[in-house]
Write an enzyme that holds these catalytic residues in place. Structure first.
Site, mmCIF file in Angstrom:
data_model
loop_
_atom_site.group_PDB
_atom_site.id
_atom_site.type_symbol
_atom_site.label_atom_id
_atom_site.label_comp_id
_atom_site.label_asym_id
_atom_site.label_seq_id
_atom_site.Cartn_x
_atom_site.Cartn_y
_atom_site.Cartn_z
ATOM 1 N N SER A 1 69.718 -51.336 40.876
ATOM 2 C CA SER A 1 70.101 -52.700 40.502
ATOM 3 C C SER A 1 68.975 -53.403 39.760
ATOM 4 O O SER A 1 69.195 -54.468 39.169
ATOM 5 C CB SER A 1 70.476 -53.502 41.748
ATOM 6 O OG SER A 1 69.471 -53.407 42.739
ATOM 7 N N ASP B 1 67.070 -45.354 45.083
ATOM 8 C CA ASP B 1 68.230 -44.838 44.353
ATOM 9 C C ASP B 1 67.817 -43.763 43.356
ATOM 10 O O ASP B 1 66.812 -43.907 42.650
ATOM 11 C CB ASP B 1 68.898 -45.968 43.559
ATOM 12 C CG ASP B 1 69.845 -46.798 44.397
ATOM 13 O OD1 ASP B 1 70.346 -46.296 45.415
ATOM 14 O OD2 ASP B 1 70.091 -47.962 44.029
ATOM 15 N N LYS C 1 68.915 -42.045 47.604
ATOM 16 C CA LYS C 1 70.322 -42.444 47.714
ATOM 17 C C LYS C 1 71.091 -41.975 46.496
ATOM 18 O O LYS C 1 70.639 -42.153 45.360
ATOM 19 C CB LYS C 1 70.458 -43.956 47.878
ATOM 20 C CG LYS C 1 71.921 -44.415 48.057
ATOM 21 C CD LYS C 1 72.007 -45.846 48.561
ATOM 22 C CE LYS C 1 71.787 -46.864 47.473
ATOM 23 N NZ LYS C 1 72.829 -46.822 46.419
ATOM 24 N N GLU D 1 75.138 -41.723 44.692
ATOM 25 C CA GLU D 1 76.490 -42.265 44.682
ATOM 26 C C GLU D 1 77.510 -41.145 44.467
ATOM 27 O O GLU D 1 77.384 -40.356 43.533
ATOM 28 C CB GLU D 1 76.651 -43.289 43.562
ATOM 29 C CG GLU D 1 75.777 -44.520 43.717
ATOM 30 C CD GLU D 1 75.985 -45.523 42.598
ATOM 31 O OE1 GLU D 1 75.225 -46.503 42.562
ATOM 32 O OE2 GLU D 1 76.893 -45.331 41.765
ATOM 33 N N GLU E 1 80.334 -49.838 49.866
ATOM 34 C CA GLU E 1 80.274 -51.071 49.078
ATOM 35 C C GLU E 1 81.654 -51.545 48.646
ATOM 36 O O GLU E 1 82.480 -50.753 48.180
ATOM 37 C CB GLU E 1 79.399 -50.851 47.841
ATOM 38 C CG GLU E 1 79.240 -52.086 46.962
ATOM 39 C CD GLU E 1 78.197 -51.931 45.873
ATOM 40 O OE1 GLU E 1 78.047 -52.882 45.072
ATOM 41 O OE2 GLU E 1 77.529 -50.885 45.821
#
Length: 263
Positions: free
Chosen positions: A46, A84, A112, A114, A181
């Protein structure tokens, strides 16, 4: 202050204790986060949005993630430090192993990723080689163009069931944490019950084991605040007080409230 480990978070889940996570991108804020006793610091991609001013996380590189991880690590002696892996840095198993090594050597204690079932072999290989993994299901910002925007996921029963099954597959493959999320609160609760590993929610209701927010969102300084966040700086005299209030509200169950959740 006690150093937070994966075992610490697992014990908290087992004991029904909530824990707080927050994104961090530099040394100064990392120190404030540590002083607020936040359990998990996430160096999030982010940073592409809130630090670099981009419209998505997709342009962020491995080198940029490593740079910010190093800065955050210098200010962090307590929180579990998760970083991330950015867009396409784990598109193959070889890429994932090589790029995870760079990030871990920069100071991360966990990476992390996704995605769902397709990541199972990658998660297994990383875990087998001593690299702890946090999965991320639900709204996955690196897939924003495929998803057609930042939309609530898992609203239909079939989609919710699939998400739970994919999270279970990641757990079986060796994932130590899962982030979920932008899903209905009922799905966040169901996923937390189904998994034995801790589940961290962001816009996933109040029943997950932990909560995470983007630092700039919870300070109310992002240009646009998501429904699931709260401005913790409002009415406080300092950023330190705001971060401390966030952690306390998560642990007490005060945050998130119903207005921060999706039906």
């Amino acid at each position: 202050m006690k150093t937070i480990s994966i075992s610490t978070l697992s014990a908290m889940k087992e004991n029904g204790e909530k824990f707080a996570a927050i994104t961090a991108y530099d040394y100064t804020f990392s120190r404030l986060i540590e002083n607020s006793s936040i359990e998990v610091s996430l160096v999030g991609d982010s940073l592409g949005n809130v630090i670099q001013g981009r419209d998505s996380t997709i342009p962020v590189t491995v080198d940029e993630m490593a740079y910010h991880t190093t800065a955050v690590k210098r200010g962090n002696n307590r929180s579990l430090l998760v970083t991330d892996m950015p867009f396409m840095s784990y598109s193959t198993e070889v890429n994932a192993l090589d790029n995870a090594a760079v990030i871990m050597q920069a100071g991360a204690q966990m990476v992390k990723l996704e995605g769902g079932e397709w990541l199972a072999d990658t998660v297994y290989l990383l875990s087998e080689r001593g690299i702890p993994v946090c999965g991320h299901v639900g709204l996955t910002p690196q897939s924003v163009h495929k998803l057609g925007g930042y939309k609530v996921q898992g609203k239909e029963d079939a989609a919710a069931d699939k998400m739970i099954q994919e999270a279970l597959i990641l757990e079986e493959a060796g994932a130590d944490l899962i982030v979920i999320e932008c899903v209905p609160s009922s799905l966040g609760a169901a996923l937390s019950r189904a998994l034995s590993i801790p589940v961290i929610g962001i816009g996933a209701g109040a029943d997950t084991d932990g909560q995470v927010l983007v630092l700039h969102d919870m300070l109310g300084i992002s240009q646009r605040l998501p429904k699931f966040t709260k401005n913790f700086l409002a009415g406080k005299d300092s950023i330190q007080e705001a971060i401390t209030a966030y952690g306390n509200d998560v642990r007490s169950g005060t945050f998130p409230a119903s207005e921060h959740c999706f039906k």
